[in-house]
Scaffold this motif. Structure first.
Motif, PDB file in Angstrom:
ATOM      1  N   ASP A 236       0.826  -1.210   0.000  1.00 14.47           N
ATOM      2  CA  ASP A 236       0.000   0.000   0.000  1.00 14.47           C
ATOM      3  C   ASP A 236       0.863   1.263   0.000  1.00 14.47           C
ATOM      4  O   ASP A 236       0.525   2.259  -0.666  1.00 14.47           O
ATOM      5  CB  ASP A 236      -0.930   0.013   1.217  1.00 14.47           C
ATOM      6  CG  ASP A 236      -2.051  -1.005   1.094  1.00 14.47           C
ATOM      7  OD1 ASP A 236      -2.321  -1.441  -0.048  1.00 14.47           O
ATOM      8  OD2 ASP A 236      -2.637  -1.370   2.128  1.00 14.47           O
ATOM      9  N   GLN A 237       1.961   1.232   0.744  1.00 17.45           N
ATOM     10  CA  GLN A 237       2.848   2.391   0.782  1.00 17.45           C
ATOM     11  C   GLN A 237       3.466   2.646  -0.589  1.00 17.45           C
ATOM     12  O   GLN A 237       3.555   3.792  -1.038  1.00 17.45           O
ATOM     13  CB  GLN A 237       3.948   2.185   1.826  1.00 17.45           C
ATOM     14  CG  GLN A 237       3.468   2.298   3.265  1.00 17.45           C
ATOM     15  CD  GLN A 237       4.546   1.926   4.265  1.00 17.45           C
ATOM     16  OE1 GLN A 237       5.449   1.136   3.983  1.00 17.45           O
ATOM     17  NE2 GLN A 237       4.468   2.506   5.458  1.00 17.45           N
ATOM     18  N   LEU A 238       3.872   1.571  -1.256  1.00 14.75           N
ATOM     19  CA  LEU A 238       4.492   1.733  -2.578  1.00 14.75           C
ATOM     20  C   LEU A 238       3.480   2.255  -3.595  1.00 14.75           C
ATOM     21  O   LEU A 238       3.788   3.152  -4.392  1.00 14.75           O
ATOM     22  CB  LEU A 238       5.074   0.396  -3.048  1.00 14.75           C
ATOM     23  CG  LEU A 238       5.921   0.462  -4.324  1.00 14.75           C
ATOM     24  CD1 LEU A 238       7.162   1.313  -4.094  1.00 14.75           C
ATOM     25  CD2 LEU A 238       6.325  -0.927  -4.785  1.00 14.75           C
ATOM     26  N   ILE A 239       2.258   1.710  -3.557  1.00 19.74           N
ATOM     27  CA  ILE A 239       1.211   2.197  -4.456  1.00 19.74           C
ATOM     28  C   ILE A 239       0.942   3.674  -4.203  1.00 19.74           C
ATOM     29  O   ILE A 239       0.752   4.466  -5.136  1.00 19.74           O
ATOM     30  CB  ILE A 239      -0.073   1.370  -4.275  1.00 19.74           C
ATOM     31  CG1 ILE A 239       0.119  -0.034  -4.877  1.00 19.74           C
ATOM     32  CG2 ILE A 239      -1.268   2.061  -4.933  1.00 19.74           C
ATOM     33  CD1 ILE A 239      -1.060  -0.952  -4.688  1.00 19.74           C
ATOM     34  N   GLY A 240       0.967   4.068  -2.931  1.00 24.83           N
ATOM     35  CA  GLY A 240       0.757   5.470  -2.579  1.00 24.83           C
ATOM     36  C   GLY A 240       1.831   6.376  -3.144  1.00 24.83           C
ATOM     37  O   GLY A 240       1.538   7.500  -3.584  1.00 24.83           O
TER      38      GLY A 240
ATOM     39  N   SER B 162      -1.089  -3.332  -9.570  1.00 21.63           N
ATOM     40  CA  SER B 162      -0.803  -4.346  -8.553  1.00 21.63           C
ATOM     41  C   SER B 162       0.673  -4.319  -8.185  1.00 21.63           C
ATOM     42  O   SER B 162       1.518  -3.840  -8.945  1.00 21.63           O
ATOM     43  CB  SER B 162      -1.183  -5.747  -9.050  1.00 21.63           C
ATOM     44  OG  SER B 162      -0.453  -6.095 -10.206  1.00 21.63           O
ATOM     45  N   VAL B 163       0.952  -4.850  -6.989  1.00 20.60           N
ATOM     46  CA  VAL B 163       2.328  -4.914  -6.464  1.00 20.60           C
ATOM     47  C   VAL B 163       2.560  -6.283  -5.851  1.00 20.60           C
ATOM     48  O   VAL B 163       1.657  -6.865  -5.239  1.00 20.60           O
ATOM     49  CB  VAL B 163       2.573  -3.826  -5.387  1.00 20.60           C
ATOM     50  CG1 VAL B 163       3.960  -3.980  -4.761  1.00 20.60           C
ATOM     51  CG2 VAL B 163       2.422  -2.438  -5.974  1.00 20.60           C
ATOM     52  N   ARG B 164       3.761  -6.822  -6.036  1.00 22.68           N
ATOM     53  CA  ARG B 164       4.156  -8.070  -5.390  1.00 22.68           C
ATOM     54  C   ARG B 164       5.521  -7.872  -4.745  1.00 22.68           C
ATOM     55  O   ARG B 164       6.499  -7.569  -5.426  1.00 22.68           O
ATOM     56  CB  ARG B 164       4.239  -9.226  -6.394  1.00 22.68           C
ATOM     57  CG  ARG B 164       2.913  -9.638  -7.006  1.00 22.68           C
ATOM     58  CD  ARG B 164       2.013 -10.328  -5.999  1.00 22.68           C
ATOM     59  NE  ARG B 164       0.785 -10.796  -6.612  1.00 22.68           N
ATOM     60  CZ  ARG B 164      -0.313 -10.090  -6.743  1.00 22.68           C
ATOM     61  NH1 ARG B 164      -0.330  -8.842  -6.311  1.00 22.68           N
ATOM     62  NH2 ARG B 164      -1.399 -10.584  -7.305  1.00 22.68           N
ATOM     63  N   LEU B 165       5.567  -8.012  -3.429  1.00 23.73           N
ATOM     64  CA  LEU B 165       6.838  -7.914  -2.725  1.00 23.73           C
ATOM     65  C   LEU B 165       7.498  -9.284  -2.669  1.00 23.73           C
ATOM     66  O   LEU B 165       6.846 -10.281  -2.351  1.00 23.73           O
ATOM     67  CB  LEU B 165       6.622  -7.388  -1.299  1.00 23.73           C
ATOM     68  CG  LEU B 165       6.324  -5.895  -1.162  1.00 23.73           C
ATOM     69  CD1 LEU B 165       5.783  -5.592   0.230  1.00 23.73           C
ATOM     70  CD2 LEU B 165       7.582  -5.071  -1.419  1.00 23.73           C
ATOM     71  N   PHE B 166       8.790  -9.351  -2.967  1.00 23.13           N
ATOM     72  CA  PHE B 166       9.525 -10.600  -2.850  1.00 23.13           C
ATOM     73  C   PHE B 166       9.840 -10.861  -1.381  1.00 23.13           C
ATOM     74  O   PHE B 166       9.990  -9.909  -0.599  1.00 23.13           O
ATOM     75  CB  PHE B 166      10.836 -10.543  -3.636  1.00 23.13           C
ATOM     76  CG  PHE B 166      10.653 -10.489  -5.131  1.00 23.13           C
ATOM     77  CD1 PHE B 166       9.541 -11.048  -5.743  1.00 23.13           C
ATOM     78  CD2 PHE B 166      11.609  -9.885  -5.929  1.00 23.13           C
ATOM     79  CE1 PHE B 166       9.378 -11.003  -7.115  1.00 23.13           C
ATOM     80  CE2 PHE B 166      11.458  -9.839  -7.308  1.00 23.13           C
ATOM     81  CZ  PHE B 166      10.342 -10.396  -7.905  1.00 23.13           C
ATOM     82  N   PRO B 167       9.936 -12.143  -0.977  1.00 19.86           N
ATOM     83  CA  PRO B 167      10.361 -12.445   0.394  1.00 19.86           C
ATOM     84  C   PRO B 167      11.720 -11.812   0.670  1.00 19.86           C
ATOM     85  O   PRO B 167      12.606 -11.814  -0.192  1.00 19.86           O
ATOM     86  CB  PRO B 167      10.459 -13.977   0.404  1.00 19.86           C
ATOM     87  CG  PRO B 167       9.551 -14.414  -0.704  1.00 19.86           C
ATOM     88  CD  PRO B 167       9.644 -13.353  -1.757  1.00 19.86           C
TER      89      PRO B 167
END
Length: 238
Positions: free
Chosen positions: A139-143, A154-159
């Motif tokens: 959400d922070q990155l989309i913001g 959409s966003v996908r964070l890697f482990p």
């Protein structure tokens, strides 16, 4: 070697060196000078270290759509090099119309060793981001991208592989919006919790064809981060 960069569609009403820099640095940067032309609005000359870098830009970046109505056209120049401009005219944002970036810390091709670590990818609507704060949320990155007026789908964070930084993939509606996102957000400083200096987010085009297969490509995308890991500390503390 010099190439000619033209902006059609007036997508950059406020011309900026940083917009060109953030875009071109994905494919070149051994030696980079940028000169806006006073007699031809929306056109700039960009000098690189060799002809290979110019050919790479023409191959991958020419006629790429940007934003809603814009398009970038890149062509070979008849000039072999750019001469230094002693008294450059001012651009609409009040910056000089000539600038050199050879020693920039954001130069991903600063040396042959660094240049060999960069994998060239053609423009795509999915971007790989890295060197972001380890506690960053989707959400922070989309913001962050919303503030820059390039909303992501959409966003996908890697482990997390290390507590030093985070990475992942971010998708946009189309290639034109992804290119605009790189121009506006590549090298963007992001504050991290408990750090004295901001993280400098880095963006590049991803080899992933869809977000559903993002996890399968996490290892491949991570190769870029691992190879650039030696530079991350310096980037964080710029």
């Amino acid at each position: 070697m010099v190439m000619r960069y033209s902006d059609y569609g007036n997508c950059f009403s406020n011309y900026s060196f940083e917009l060109i820099l953030r875009y071109c640095c994905l494919l070149l940067f051994l030696s980079l000078q940028i000169k806006f032309l006073k007699t031809k609005e929306g056109t700039a000359m960009v000098q690189m270290g060799d002809s290979v870098a110019v050919e790479r830009c023409v191959q991958h970046l020419n006629n790429i759509p940007i934003g809603t109505n814009g398009k970038i056209q890149i062509a070979f120049s008849k000039q072999n090099f750019l001469s230094e401009v002693i008294n450059p005219f001012l651009l609409p944002d009040h910056t000089p119309s000539f600038k050199e970036y050879t020693g920039s810390k954001n130069n991903r091709f600063l040396s042959p060793a660094q240049a060999s670590k960069n994998r060239i990818q053609p423009p795509s609507k999915i971007l790989h981001f890295f060197n972001t704060p380890p506690g960053l949320t989707e959400d922070q990155l989309i913001g962050i991208f919303n503030i820059k007026e390039v909303p992501a789908t959409s966003v996908r964070l890697f482990p997390l592989k290390t507590e030093r930084s985070s990475s992942g993939l971010i998708e946009f509606p189309n290639i034109a919006q992804a290119v605009l996102a790189i121009m506006k957000c590549n090298h963007l400083p992001i504050e991290g919790k408990g750090t004295k200096f901001p993280f400098i987010m880095k963006l590049c085009f991803s080899s992933s064809k869809c977000m559903n297969g993002a996890w399968n490509n996490a290892t491949n995308e991570g190769m870029i981060e691992k190879e650039n890991d030696a530079d991350i500390k310096g980037d964080v503390y710029n």
